[in-house]
Motif scaffolding. Structure first.
Motif, mmCIF file in Angstrom:
data_model
loop_
_atom_site.group_PDB
_atom_site.id
_atom_site.type_symbol
_atom_site.label_atom_id
_atom_site.label_comp_id
_atom_site.label_asym_id
_atom_site.label_seq_id
_atom_site.Cartn_x
_atom_site.Cartn_y
_atom_site.Cartn_z
ATOM 1 N N GLY A 96 0.805 -1.215 0.000
ATOM 2 C CA GLY A 96 0.000 0.000 0.000
ATOM 3 C C GLY A 96 0.839 1.267 0.000
ATOM 4 O O GLY A 96 1.946 1.299 0.556
ATOM 5 N N ALA A 97 0.325 2.303 -0.633
ATOM 6 C CA ALA A 97 1.038 3.580 -0.751
ATOM 7 C C ALA A 97 1.370 4.171 0.612
ATOM 8 O O ALA A 97 2.460 4.727 0.802
ATOM 9 N N GLU A 98 0.475 4.038 1.577
ATOM 10 C CA GLU A 98 0.724 4.585 2.913
ATOM 11 C C GLU A 98 1.920 3.901 3.559
ATOM 12 O O GLU A 98 2.774 4.541 4.161
ATOM 13 N N ARG A 99 2.001 2.596 3.417
ATOM 14 C CA ARG A 99 3.122 1.828 3.983
ATOM 15 C C ARG A 99 4.426 2.223 3.307
ATOM 16 O O ARG A 99 5.449 2.384 3.961
ATOM 17 N N LEU A 100 4.396 2.374 1.994
ATOM 18 C CA LEU A 100 5.619 2.736 1.258
ATOM 19 C C LEU A 100 6.084 4.141 1.587
ATOM 20 O O LEU A 100 7.278 4.428 1.553
ATOM 21 N N ALA A 101 5.154 5.028 1.904
ATOM 22 C CA ALA A 101 5.511 6.420 2.186
ATOM 23 C C ALA A 101 6.136 6.598 3.562
ATOM 24 O O ALA A 101 6.802 7.588 3.818
ATOM 25 N N SER A 102 5.971 5.639 4.442
ATOM 26 C CA SER A 102 6.469 5.762 5.812
ATOM 27 C C SER A 102 7.876 5.184 5.935
ATOM 28 O O SER A 102 8.124 4.038 5.567
ATOM 29 N N ASN A 103 8.781 5.990 6.462
ATOM 30 C CA ASN A 103 10.146 5.533 6.761
ATOM 31 C C ASN A 103 10.350 5.396 8.259
ATOM 32 O O ASN A 103 11.466 5.192 8.717
ATOM 33 N N GLU A 104 9.265 5.532 9.017
ATOM 34 C CA GLU A 104 9.365 5.503 10.467
ATOM 35 C C GLU A 104 9.546 4.074 10.976
ATOM 36 O O GLU A 104 9.007 3.124 10.419
ATOM 37 N N ARG A 105 10.296 3.979 12.055
ATOM 38 C CA ARG A 105 10.490 2.694 12.718
ATOM 39 C C ARG A 105 9.148 2.241 13.295
ATOM 40 O O ARG A 105 8.453 3.025 13.945
ATOM 41 N N PRO A 106 8.781 0.978 13.071
ATOM 42 C CA PRO A 106 7.539 0.478 13.678
ATOM 43 C C PRO A 106 7.626 0.545 15.206
ATOM 44 O O PRO A 106 8.711 0.436 15.778
ATOM 45 N N THR A 107 6.510 0.728 15.838
ATOM 46 C CA THR A 107 6.498 0.753 17.303
ATOM 47 C C THR A 107 6.779 -0.647 17.834
ATOM 48 O O THR A 107 6.469 -1.646 17.172
ATOM 49 N N PRO A 108 7.378 -0.739 19.021
ATOM 50 C CA PRO A 108 7.743 -2.054 19.561
ATOM 51 C C PRO A 108 6.586 -3.040 19.664
ATOM 52 O O PRO A 108 6.795 -4.244 19.563
ATOM 53 N N ASP A 109 5.369 -2.557 19.829
ATOM 54 C CA ASP A 109 4.227 -3.458 19.968
ATOM 55 C C ASP A 109 3.596 -3.826 18.624
ATOM 56 O O ASP A 109 2.604 -4.543 18.579
ATOM 57 N N THR A 110 4.195 -3.362 17.524
ATOM 58 C CA THR A 110 3.675 -3.668 16.192
ATOM 59 C C THR A 110 4.078 -5.086 15.799
ATOM 60 O O THR A 110 5.259 -5.438 15.851
ATOM 61 N N ALA A 111 3.102 -5.890 15.391
ATOM 62 C CA ALA A 111 3.369 -7.281 15.029
ATOM 63 C C ALA A 111 4.012 -7.409 13.658
ATOM 64 O O ALA A 111 4.762 -8.333 13.398
#
Length: 160
Positions: A96-111
């Motif tokens: 998805g475009a939203e996922r590709l646009a984000s360069n942020e580190r996932p939060t620790p609780d993100t699966a």
């Protein structure tokens, strides 16, 4: 190219230089491919922590291909001067475009969401092309380590 303007993985321009490794893979072949890839990257001159980082980055990409990209994919590895280039492609439904646009580190609780982020952190450059016909991720690493600079926060190295 597809009608929607996205590149299909098999339509990506040929790599410069002779391939060091070209493999198609499916579930159950990730571990063997990781070992083959590591041996090829080391034979090409990648060493120590840079080798470990690049192998981990590629492992994340091939794992993503089997988990999220239709269960199979293709890996190509080649050398351009003092740089190793690896391309992993799949035939899944795209990212998805939203996922590709984000360069942020996932939060620790993100699966999920760590694989692509981690691959970008462990390589010198990363380019993702994605659409309904699949995803292609190309990452690079300099054999001499020149592609990385020290992180000013002292947290190790980061891709430039």
């Amino acid at each position: 190219m597809t009608d929607d303007g996205h590149l299909r993985p098999e339509a990506v321009a040929p790599a410069a230089g002779p391939p060091l490794l070209v493999e198609t893979f499916a579930r159950g072949q990730v571990t063997d491919l990781r070992h083959s890839f590591a041996a090829c990257a080391e034979a090409a001159g990648l060493r120590d922590q840079r080798l470990d980082d690049f192998v981990l980055a590629v492992n994340e990409l091939i794992t993503n291909a089997v988990r999220h990209g239709g269960g199979a994919g293709r890996l190509r590895l080649w050398r351009v001067g003092a740089t190793l280039v690896c391309e992993v492609s799949d035939g899944g439904g795209g990212i998805g475009a939203e996922r590709l646009a984000s360069n942020e580190r996932p939060t620790p609780d993100t699966a999920g969401g760590w694989g692509l982020w981690l691959a970008g952190q462990l390589s010198d450059s990363m380019v993702v092309t994605s659409g309904p016909a699949g995803t292609t991720v190309e990452i690079t690493t300099a054999l001499d380590g020149a592609g990385r600079v020290a992180d000013p926060a002292g947290a190790g190295e980061r891709a430039e």
